[in-house]
Write an enzyme that holds these catalytic residues in place. Structure first.
Site, PDB file in Angstrom:
ATOM      1  N   ASP A 186     -14.837  62.342  68.669  1.00  0.00           N
ATOM      2  CA  ASP A 186     -15.026  63.762  68.403  1.00  0.00           C
ATOM      3  C   ASP A 186     -16.278  64.282  69.101  1.00  0.00           C
ATOM      4  O   ASP A 186     -17.376  63.761  68.872  1.00  0.00           O
ATOM      5  CB  ASP A 186     -15.121  64.001  66.886  1.00  0.00           C
ATOM      6  N   HIS A 221     -21.631  76.506  67.939  1.00  0.00           N
ATOM      7  CA  HIS A 221     -21.580  75.602  66.789  1.00  0.00           C
ATOM      8  C   HIS A 221     -22.829  74.715  66.753  1.00  0.00           C
ATOM      9  O   HIS A 221     -23.447  74.538  65.701  1.00  0.00           O
ATOM     10  CB  HIS A 221     -20.313  74.746  66.858  1.00  0.00           C
ATOM     11  N   ARG A 270     -31.889  72.048  60.646  1.00  0.00           N
ATOM     12  CA  ARG A 270     -33.236  71.712  61.122  1.00  0.00           C
ATOM     13  C   ARG A 270     -34.184  72.897  61.211  1.00  0.00           C
ATOM     14  O   ARG A 270     -35.381  72.721  61.379  1.00  0.00           O
ATOM     15  CB  ARG A 270     -33.145  71.027  62.495  1.00  0.00           C
ATOM     16  N   GLU A 325     -12.948  72.118  60.025  1.00  0.00           N
ATOM     17  CA  GLU A 325     -13.546  72.387  61.332  1.00  0.00           C
ATOM     18  C   GLU A 325     -12.422  72.750  62.293  1.00  0.00           C
ATOM     19  O   GLU A 325     -11.497  71.957  62.507  1.00  0.00           O
ATOM     20  CB  GLU A 325     -14.323  71.172  61.853  1.00  0.00           C
ATOM     21  N   GLU A 351     -10.820  72.841  65.513  1.00  0.00           N
ATOM     22  CA  GLU A 351     -10.959  72.097  66.764  1.00  0.00           C
ATOM     23  C   GLU A 351      -9.622  72.033  67.478  1.00  0.00           C
ATOM     24  O   GLU A 351      -8.573  72.308  66.895  1.00  0.00           O
ATOM     25  CB  GLU A 351     -11.401  70.641  66.499  1.00  0.00           C
ATOM     26  N   ASP A 356     -10.804  68.858  61.681  1.00  0.00           N
ATOM     27  CA  ASP A 356     -11.695  67.724  61.407  1.00  0.00           C
ATOM     28  C   ASP A 356     -12.395  67.988  60.069  1.00  0.00           C
ATOM     29  O   ASP A 356     -13.555  68.364  60.016  1.00  0.00           O
ATOM     30  CB  ASP A 356     -12.705  67.590  62.549  1.00  0.00           C
ATOM     31  N   ARG A 364     -19.623  68.199  53.738  1.00  0.00           N
ATOM     32  CA  ARG A 364     -20.970  68.518  54.239  1.00  0.00           C
ATOM     33  C   ARG A 364     -22.078  67.850  53.443  1.00  0.00           C
ATOM     34  O   ARG A 364     -23.137  67.527  54.000  1.00  0.00           O
ATOM     35  CB  ARG A 364     -21.182  70.035  54.223  1.00  0.00           C
ATOM     36  N   GLN A 394     -22.051  64.237  54.550  1.00  0.00           N
ATOM     37  CA  GLN A 394     -22.509  64.204  55.945  1.00  0.00           C
ATOM     38  C   GLN A 394     -24.027  64.387  56.045  1.00  0.00           C
ATOM     39  O   GLN A 394     -24.708  63.652  56.757  1.00  0.00           O
ATOM     40  CB  GLN A 394     -21.802  65.319  56.725  1.00  0.00           C
ATOM     41  N   TYR A 413     -26.057  61.130  57.775  1.00  0.00           N
ATOM     42  CA  TYR A 413     -25.930  61.173  59.239  1.00  0.00           C
ATOM     43  C   TYR A 413     -27.159  60.704  60.012  1.00  0.00           C
ATOM     44  O   TYR A 413     -27.062  60.461  61.209  1.00  0.00           O
ATOM     45  CB  TYR A 413     -25.478  62.556  59.701  1.00  0.00           C
ATOM     46  N   LYS A 439     -16.619  62.313  57.302  1.00  0.00           N
ATOM     47  CA  LYS A 439     -15.582  62.733  58.246  1.00  0.00           C
ATOM     48  C   LYS A 439     -14.325  61.868  58.167  1.00  0.00           C
ATOM     49  O   LYS A 439     -13.233  62.344  58.466  1.00  0.00           O
ATOM     50  CB  LYS A 439     -16.122  62.612  59.679  1.00  0.00           C
ATOM     51  N   THR A 486      -8.212  63.605  59.007  1.00  0.00           N
ATOM     52  CA  THR A 486      -8.224  64.530  60.141  1.00  0.00           C
ATOM     53  C   THR A 486      -6.776  64.943  60.363  1.00  0.00           C
ATOM     54  O   THR A 486      -5.904  64.080  60.422  1.00  0.00           O
ATOM     55  CB  THR A 486      -8.766  63.828  61.414  1.00  0.00           C
ATOM     56  N   THR A 496     -16.090  71.537  66.738  1.00  0.00           N
ATOM     57  CA  THR A 496     -15.795  72.849  66.166  1.00  0.00           C
ATOM     58  C   THR A 496     -15.942  73.937  67.225  1.00  0.00           C
ATOM     59  O   THR A 496     -16.975  74.014  67.892  1.00  0.00           O
ATOM     60  CB  THR A 496     -16.755  73.130  64.998  1.00  0.00           C
ATOM     61  N   GLU A 549     -20.782  77.315  58.781  1.00  0.00           N
ATOM     62  CA  GLU A 549     -21.353  78.432  59.528  1.00  0.00           C
ATOM     63  C   GLU A 549     -20.983  79.779  58.901  1.00  0.00           C
ATOM     64  O   GLU A 549     -21.826  80.668  58.791  1.00  0.00           O
ATOM     65  CB  GLU A 549     -20.856  78.399  60.976  1.00  0.00           C
TER      66      GLU A 549
HETATM   67 CA    CA Z   1     -15.979  67.711  64.305  1.00  0.00          CA
END
Ligand code: CA
Length: 423
Positions: free
Chosen positions: A130, A137, A146, A203, A205, A237, A241, A244, A248, A257, A261, A354, A368
């Site tokens: 992916d 995105h 961040r 997501e 995609e 996908d 969150r 994740q 991550y 994830k 899918t 995404t 988002e």
């Molecule tokens: Ca993805």
């Protein structure tokens, strides 16, 4: 004049004779899976067409690639065989061609109403990767996780970023998605929590399906990359969150994830998409030579996500985006994937990441759209920060041509609750 089929095709159909996407189906629950192409409201059974000796060209004569439970063998044959199949089928289905049109027995066997068939994952997927190829995105994720200082990490403009996904949990459109359980991010001084995900997301995609692969240690040249891509599907996908965000660092996505899918059943070929090719965005800084292609293209594919909230009949559109929002093209993604010598195999897939556009109405996931839950959406009288049990998510994708459309159908999934007896 626009090419027409003798099979009736409604003006708003995703599957006119200009499309002819490939999939795998069962005509009834007791029959073996076999390849087919979509035409209007029908599926053309390629095992029947092949057995009738209609594929008589250089590459497909006497081939058993359409007497298989998946498309991998056909994918391995490469673009000359794909073009031969497309040309044969486009002729066979055209309005003025009598071979199938006037053969009642063959027609009865070969054309199956689409609402009667069961669609299956059309390929045996060995590996799934992916990417993270939409700048909008990447920027929004950076801002949310961040903060406003350098939301896009410096490597992003040089490297098509990706992670290795999980192939075993890729399911066909219409399969329920079980809410995953896992560890969520601690708040304040509390310990990380464990339980059903509280931030389940989609997501938006698309995924590229790999045709002929490459040998280990033998990278694919960027200008030959398109010959290794059979076509595209819609892909959701699904992402937890909270799981994740906690897991991550530093190795990237894992259990947030890999629980599921979803892909759409019809693979639309790059040949069918060619009339909708558009220039890819200019890249600044310029990409390294191994990622620089003579002609860099995207496709003008309108994408839309709708949600039917649990217990409601009304479906609400939550975002509209376009495949041409990708910064890194699918050919760059494929060339980059192999530059270290990694071997791809027929039936591998890679997701674009995404596909968010620049406007808030075009963001490709709830993370988002609701800014990590801070600004819930109103959907026909209910609000959603993330997905609730019973919510159904529906993706569509379509290219509008002159007098016809080339579409992907839908990619859907409904959230089912986590099992209660697990702790
Ligand atoms: Ca993805």
């Amino acid at each position: 004049m626009v090419l027409k089929s003798f099979v009736e095709v409604q003006p708003d159909s995703h599957f006119p004779i200009q499309n002819l996407p490939f999939g795998v189906f069962r005509p009834d629950p007791n029959s073996d899976p076999r390849p087919g192409v979509a035409i209007g409201d029908y599926v053309l059974d390629l095992s029947v067409i092949s057995s009738a000796g209609i594929f008589d060209g250089e590459f497909l004569k006497n081939s058993d690639s359409f007497n298989q439970p998946n498309l991998n063998k056909f994918l391995e044959l490469g673009r000359p065989a794909w073009r031969e199949a497309r040309a044969t089928l486009q002729k066979l289905l055209s309005a003025d061609e009598p071979t199938l049109r006037d053969n009642g027995i063959l027609k009865q066997k070969a054309l199956v109403p689409m609402d009667k068939v069961q669609m299956l994952v059309p390929i045996a997927i060995g590996d799934y990767t992916d990417f993270f190829a939409s700048m909008h995105h990447a920027k929004n994720c950076g801002l949310i996780f961040r903060g406003p200082e350098n939301p896009i990490t410096p490597n992003w403009f040089h490297v098509p970023i990706a992670y290795h996904g999980r192939a075993s949990s890729i399911v066909i459109s219409g399969t329920d998605i079980i809410r995953p359980r896992g560890q969520g991010y601690p708040t304040g001084n509390s310990a990380p929590y464990f339980g059903p995900s509280r931030k389940l997301d989609f997501e938006l995609e698309m995924a590229a399906v790999v045709g002929p692969g490459n040998g280990l240690g033998k990278p694919i040249d960027i200008n030959e990359a398109a010959d290794h891509i059979f076509g595209l599907v819609l892909m959701n996908d699904w992402s937890a969150r909270d799981i994740q965000a906690w897991e991550y660092v530093p190795l990237g996505p894992f259990l947030g994830k890999s629980f599921g899918t979803t892909i759409s059943p019809w693979i639309v070929t790059l040949d069918a998409l060619e009339p909708f090719a558009v220039d890819a965005p200019e890249q600044n800084p310029p990409s390294l030579p191994y990622l620089t292609e003579k002609k860099s293209k995207n496709y003008d594919i309108s994408l839309q996500v709708s949600v039917t909230p649990a217990g409601h009949k009304e479906t609400c559109i939550v975002t509209r985006s376009n495949f041409n929002n990708l910064y890194w093209t699918i050919t760059q993604q494929l060339a980059h994937h192999t530059i270290n010598g990694c071997n791809l195999r027929p039936g591998d897939i890679f997701g674009t990441g995404t596909i968010s556009g620049p406007e808030p109405e075009s963001y490709g996931c709830l993370l988002e759209l609701t800014w990590n839950g801070q600004k819930p959406l109103t959907l026909g009288g209910v609000t959603r920060a993330f997905l609730e049990d019973g919510d159904e998510v529906i993706f569509t994708g379509i290219c509008k041509g002159e007098g016809y459309s080339v579409g992907f159908g839908t990619c859907t999934g409904k959230i089912s609750p986590s099992p209660r007896d697990l702790n």
